[in-house]
Motif scaffolding. Structure first.
Motif, mmCIF file in Angstrom:
data_model
loop_
_atom_site.group_PDB
_atom_site.id
_atom_site.type_symbol
_atom_site.label_atom_id
_atom_site.label_comp_id
_atom_site.label_asym_id
_atom_site.label_seq_id
_atom_site.Cartn_x
_atom_site.Cartn_y
_atom_site.Cartn_z
ATOM 1 N N ALA A 1 -5.626 -3.668 11.490
ATOM 2 C CA ALA A 1 -4.819 -4.480 12.403
ATOM 3 C C ALA A 1 -5.638 -5.637 12.966
ATOM 4 O O ALA A 1 -5.133 -6.760 13.126
ATOM 5 N N ASN A 2 -6.915 -5.373 13.260
ATOM 6 C CA ASN A 2 -7.758 -6.436 13.802
ATOM 7 C C ASN A 2 -8.071 -7.495 12.739
ATOM 8 O O ASN A 2 -8.079 -8.702 13.027
ATOM 9 N N ASP A 3 -8.314 -7.065 11.491
ATOM 10 C CA ASP A 3 -8.533 -8.030 10.414
ATOM 11 C C ASP A 3 -7.287 -8.896 10.206
ATOM 12 O O ASP A 3 -7.384 -10.108 9.989
ATOM 13 N N PHE A 4 -6.117 -8.255 10.253
ATOM 14 C CA PHE A 4 -4.879 -9.032 10.152
ATOM 15 C C PHE A 4 -4.790 -10.069 11.276
ATOM 16 O O PHE A 4 -4.486 -11.244 11.032
ATOM 17 N N LEU A 5 -5.032 -9.649 12.499
ATOM 18 C CA LEU A 5 -4.912 -10.550 13.648
ATOM 19 C C LEU A 5 -5.831 -11.761 13.495
ATOM 20 O O LEU A 5 -5.398 -12.915 13.645
ATOM 21 N N SER B 1 8.098 2.793 -4.301
ATOM 22 C CA SER B 1 7.973 2.490 -5.725
ATOM 23 C C SER B 1 9.322 2.207 -6.379
ATOM 24 O O SER B 1 9.367 1.779 -7.529
ATOM 25 N N ARG B 2 10.413 2.428 -5.663
ATOM 26 C CA ARG B 2 11.745 2.084 -6.172
ATOM 27 C C ARG B 2 11.986 0.586 -6.006
ATOM 28 O O ARG B 2 11.627 0.000 -4.989
ATOM 29 N N ASP B 3 12.649 -0.014 -6.983
ATOM 30 C CA ASP B 3 12.822 -1.459 -6.981
ATOM 31 C C ASP B 3 13.623 -1.942 -5.778
ATOM 32 O O ASP B 3 13.270 -2.934 -5.143
ATOM 33 N N ASP B 4 14.714 -1.235 -5.446
ATOM 34 C CA ASP B 4 15.551 -1.693 -4.337
ATOM 35 C C ASP B 4 14.831 -1.602 -3.005
ATOM 36 O O ASP B 4 15.116 -2.371 -2.073
ATOM 37 N N VAL B 5 13.878 -0.695 -2.886
ATOM 38 C CA VAL B 5 13.103 -0.565 -1.648
ATOM 39 C C VAL B 5 11.980 -1.593 -1.609
ATOM 40 O O VAL B 5 11.795 -2.297 -0.604
ATOM 41 N N ALA B 6 11.237 -1.715 -2.701
ATOM 42 C CA ALA B 6 10.107 -2.654 -2.722
ATOM 43 C C ALA B 6 10.561 -4.080 -2.446
ATOM 44 O O ALA B 6 9.857 -4.851 -1.784
ATOM 45 N N ARG B 7 11.743 -4.448 -2.922
ATOM 46 C CA ARG B 7 12.217 -5.823 -2.746
ATOM 47 C C ARG B 7 12.541 -6.161 -1.295
ATOM 48 O O ARG B 7 12.689 -7.333 -0.953
ATOM 49 N N GLN B 8 12.619 -5.157 -0.447
ATOM 50 C CA GLN B 8 12.877 -5.426 0.965
ATOM 51 C C GLN B 8 11.711 -6.128 1.655
ATOM 52 O O GLN B 8 11.882 -6.721 2.724
ATOM 53 N N VAL B 9 10.508 -6.075 1.065
ATOM 54 C CA VAL B 9 9.339 -6.673 1.720
ATOM 55 C C VAL B 9 8.997 -8.056 1.174
ATOM 56 O O VAL B 9 8.022 -8.668 1.623
ATOM 57 N N LEU B 10 9.779 -8.577 0.228
ATOM 58 C CA LEU B 10 9.393 -9.818 -0.448
ATOM 59 C C LEU B 10 9.497 -11.037 0.451
ATOM 60 O O LEU B 10 8.966 -12.098 0.124
ATOM 61 N N GLY B 11 10.171 -10.929 1.576
ATOM 62 C CA GLY B 11 10.227 -12.028 2.528
ATOM 63 C C GLY B 11 9.219 -11.914 3.648
ATOM 64 O O GLY B 11 9.248 -12.699 4.602
ATOM 65 N N CYS B 12 8.293 -10.956 3.525
ATOM 66 C CA CYS B 12 7.317 -10.710 4.591
ATOM 67 C C CYS B 12 6.137 -11.681 4.505
ATOM 68 O O CYS B 12 5.890 -12.312 3.482
ATOM 69 N N ASP B 13 5.395 -11.752 5.615
ATOM 70 C CA ASP B 13 4.190 -12.579 5.685
ATOM 71 C C ASP B 13 2.917 -11.776 5.439
ATOM 72 O O ASP B 13 1.877 -12.358 5.123
ATOM 73 N N PHE B 14 2.978 -10.455 5.585
ATOM 74 C CA PHE B 14 1.786 -9.612 5.437
ATOM 75 C C PHE B 14 2.273 -8.184 5.217
ATOM 76 O O PHE B 14 3.321 -7.784 5.730
ATOM 77 N N ILE B 15 1.496 -7.405 4.434
ATOM 78 C CA ILE B 15 1.858 -6.019 4.134
ATOM 79 C C ILE B 15 0.660 -5.114 4.399
ATOM 80 O O ILE B 15 -0.460 -5.415 3.974
ATOM 81 N N PHE B 16 0.921 -4.006 5.084
ATOM 82 C CA PHE B 16 -0.077 -2.952 5.230
ATOM 83 C C PHE B 16 0.342 -1.775 4.359
ATOM 84 O O PHE B 16 1.488 -1.306 4.447
ATOM 85 N N LEU B 17 -0.575 -1.291 3.528
ATOM 86 C CA LEU B 17 -0.302 -0.112 2.714
ATOM 87 C C LEU B 17 -1.009 1.087 3.340
ATOM 88 O O LEU B 17 -2.236 1.187 3.297
ATOM 89 N N ALA B 18 -0.217 1.975 3.928
ATOM 90 C CA ALA B 18 -0.758 3.184 4.564
ATOM 91 C C ALA B 18 -0.183 4.422 3.898
ATOM 92 O O ALA B 18 -0.096 5.484 4.517
ATOM 93 N N ALA B 19 0.206 4.301 2.643
ATOM 94 C CA ALA B 19 0.675 5.429 1.840
ATOM 95 C C ALA B 19 -0.384 5.738 0.790
ATOM 96 O O ALA B 19 -1.094 4.843 0.329
ATOM 97 N N ASP B 20 -0.498 7.008 0.410
ATOM 98 C CA ASP B 20 -1.637 7.404 -0.429
ATOM 99 C C ASP B 20 -1.279 7.659 -1.890
ATOM 100 O O ASP B 20 -2.109 8.162 -2.647
ATOM 101 N N SER B 21 -0.083 7.305 -2.337
ATOM 102 C CA SER B 21 0.250 7.550 -3.735
ATOM 103 C C SER B 21 -0.238 6.393 -4.607
ATOM 104 O O SER B 21 -0.361 5.252 -4.153
ATOM 105 N N ILE C 1 -3.416 -5.412 3.321
ATOM 106 C CA ILE C 1 -4.584 -4.537 3.488
ATOM 107 C C ILE C 1 -4.162 -3.112 3.171
ATOM 108 O O ILE C 1 -3.132 -2.638 3.662
ATOM 109 N N GLN C 2 -4.943 -2.457 2.343
ATOM 110 C CA GLN C 2 -4.734 -1.043 2.047
ATOM 111 C C GLN C 2 -5.713 -0.221 2.868
ATOM 112 O O GLN C 2 -6.893 -0.563 2.975
ATOM 113 N N ILE C 3 -5.230 0.857 3.469
ATOM 114 C CA ILE C 3 -6.055 1.675 4.368
ATOM 115 C C ILE C 3 -6.027 3.128 3.906
ATOM 116 O O ILE C 3 -4.974 3.637 3.502
#
Length: 602
Positions: A539-543, A421-441, A460-462
């Motif tokens: 993971a299978n839905d992503f694939l 949830s910190r800005d400097d951390v969240a911005r590390q994923v902005l160049g990604c092609d896909f994100i999995f959310l496996a955190a519960d907050s 995908i959120q799990i």
């Protein structure tokens, strides 16, 4: 080489995507690097150069200085090279021209080595070739395609407004608004070519692009299939019109796109004077579709370790996976399983984010964690043994890296022990092609949902939930859920998956939560088998999505598995057309890219 220098080398490689990349470590932890080719500007006889420089071990707090280019560099006007550009140097065994221009940057988080190289050589003289892609939500692409190809074989046109993302040397254009030109009114016979859009139709859209900091893109169609290119009349019209459009856009790029059936080409102009073609057009639906100006000639040969899965989706599919950059938010019970699945699939680059360390209660469900990882200072063992055991990684992200590297030694892995949830951390994923959310907050859900909608990165959120009946010791419910979130589809706000009250609690400090009697919240039950169901489905839905393997009938809806009675329920979501996150309303964050702040903390 130290870790910062290795990171700088990876960032340079990502920014320039060179065909040649030569690294020579020095004896102090730094490195000398030479790479290329890089496009030169119109002032020079040569079209390309290699670039070279020394990365000191104090990176990112020290300059990359000086910078070297090819030794035979010559200006078209015959002018002699003078300081700060001087000839007759030697670097890494190559005759070189030295560019002695220091960076004026003071912020090492912004003034990266790759950016210093760009500034050092001067973008006005050495315009960097950009890697540019166009990204559509499925609904907007379908609407545009139906307009351009109604079956009459004629030319049609439209205007698109796109959000802008520039990261890691790549430019992404996010199509968020579409305006269809009416034949005979907005799209008429041309003065030079076959057809043109009238200035009266174009002008208000350029004005809106300027005000909203969006990219104006004109689009029309050609005939044919699988291949498309601009005609000479098209290119001439760009030369006549795009400079004026750049003036009107006031600092934003402008461009043109031409489409055929199953093919897209683009010509994007930037304010600095450089332009680029589209490398790829991506359509984000249940199946992620990729379109090019011509069929790509990918001759990737997969490692033998992937032979059995290549038999399912081919060398081309494995090549897509090897180039994919994926983020996993949370490296606990679900996230650790995802890391192993993705590494074994052959994902090329993985970012894993989690602030926590392992404790003994995690050992039953975190893949790869051992008792040595969970040893704490309170354990009654000799001090020398504690010191030995503490040399092993105890952060969840370090354990995830160990698992990924054991599964696939070639994977590029970035471990971030921080709060998503910190800005400097969240911005590390902005160049990604896909994100999995496996955190519960709730804060993680908030930021994840915003990034999907604002930056057009599907995810995908799990989660799993076990609800005990405290009165009789039985179970009220046990379920696992995966929620597919795409631009404009599956929004976590629209599905009431983000709890405003819990968000408010999580925004408080630990002291505030204690003083206001919120406590730290009850610890939820967690079992590895439930986590495995969610992780494997996600993971299978992503694939299948990433490789375009789903049947056309598949819908991107949340799937809930009720384990007590073995029911599987596909939920039906009704989007809110006024949603400030996922709707195409003028005020939403949908496709805004860098034009809007993320809901992160500083």
């Amino acid at each position: 080489m130290n870790a910062q220098v290795e990171k700088a080398l990876e960032e340079i490689r990502a920014r320039f995507s060179p065909e040649e990349f030569v690294v020579e470590p020095d004896e102090q932890g730094g490195a000398r690097v030479r790479f290329g080719p890089v496009a030169l500007g119109p002032s020079f006889v040569q079209e390309t150069t290699w670039l070279a420089g020394h990365l000191p071990p104090q990176i990112p707090y020290a300059d990359v200085y000086p910078i070297f280019v090819r030794g035979d560099l010559a200006r078209k006007d015959g002018a002699v090279l003078t300081a700060p550009v001087t000839p007759n140097h030697t670097f890494m065994g190559q005759l070189s021209v030295q560019v002695s221009r220091r960076s004026n940057g003071r912020d090492p988080t912004v003034e990266t080595p790759a950016l210093e190289i760009c500034e050092g050589i001067g973008l006005a003289e050495f315009p960097m070739k950009r890697h540019c892609s166009l990204i559509f939500p499925q609904g907007l692409f379908d609407r545009l395609h139906a307009h351009l190809f109604p079956g009459d074989g004629d030319e049609h046109a439209a205007v698109m407004l796109a959000g802008l993302v520039e990261i890691e040397g790549k430019c992404r254009l996010l199509v968020r608004e579409l305006y269809l030109a009416v034949d005979g009114t907005d799209h008429v016979d041309g003065n030079y070519g076959y057809k043109m859009m009238r200035a009266e139709f174009i002008r208000p859209h350029v004005r809106r692009a300027r005000i909203e900091r969006l990219v104006y893109i004109g689009v029309h169609n050609h005939g044919g299939r699988d291949r498309v290119d601009f005609s000479q009349d098209d290119l001439n019209s760009h030369d006549r019109g795009h400079p004026a459009l750049l003036d009107l856009a006031e600092g934003m790029p402008v461009g043109a796109v031409v489409m055929a059936k199953n093919a897209v080409a683009g010509d994007i102009w930037f304010p600095a004077g450089n332009r680029c073609e589209l490398e790829e057009t991506r359509v984000l639906g249940v199946n992620i579709r990729r379109l090019y100006a011509a069929p790509p000639s990918d001759r990737h040969v997969a490692a033998h370790a992937f032979n059995r899965q290549v038999q399912m989706f081919g060398e081309g599919g494995q090549a897509l996976l090897s180039r994919a950059k994926i983020a996993v938010i949370g490296a606990g019970g679900v996230g650790s399983l995802l890391v192993e699945y993705l590494a074994r699939l052959g994902i090329g680059s993985l970012i894993v984010i989690d602030p926590d360390t392992i404790d003994v209660t995690n050992l039953s469900r975190v893949v790869g964690a051992t008792i040595a990882d969970a040893v704490g200072p309170e354990w009654p063992i000799p001090g020398f043994l504690k010191r030995l055991l503490f040399t092993f990684p105890r952060r969840k992200v370090d354990i995830a890296k160990r698992v990924a590297k054991q599964a696939n030694p070639e994977i590029t892995f970035q471990a971030i022990a921080g709060d998503f949830s910190r800005d400097d951390v969240a911005r590390q994923v902005l160049g990604c092609d896909f994100i999995f959310l496996a955190a519960d907050s709730m804060r993680a859900r908030l930021v994840f949902n915003a990034i999907v909608q604002q930056y057009f990165i599907p995810g995908i959120q799990i989660g799993s939930l076990v609800t005990p009946d405290k009165d009789n010791g039985s179970l009220d419910s046990v379920f696992t859920v995966t929620r597919w979130v795409l631009p404009g589809v599956g929004c976590l706000w629209c599905s009431d998956t983000i709890d405003r009250h819990q968000l408010a609690i999580e925004a408080k400090s630990n002291d505030e939560q204690r003083d206001q009697d919120y406590g730290s919240g009850a610890v939820n039950p967690s079992v590895i088998t439930l986590n495995a169901v969610g992780a494997s489905m996600a993971a299978n839905d992503f694939l299948f999505s990433y490789l375009g393997l789903f049947a056309p009938s598949v819908v991107a809806s949340p799937r809930r598995v009720h384990h007590l009675d073995r029911r599987v329920v596909e939920q039906v979501l009704v989007p809110n057309h006024e949603c400030t996150e996922c709707s195409q309303s003028s005020s939403s964050r949908f496709g805004r890219g860098i034009g809007m702040a993320l809901p992160t903390s500083s």
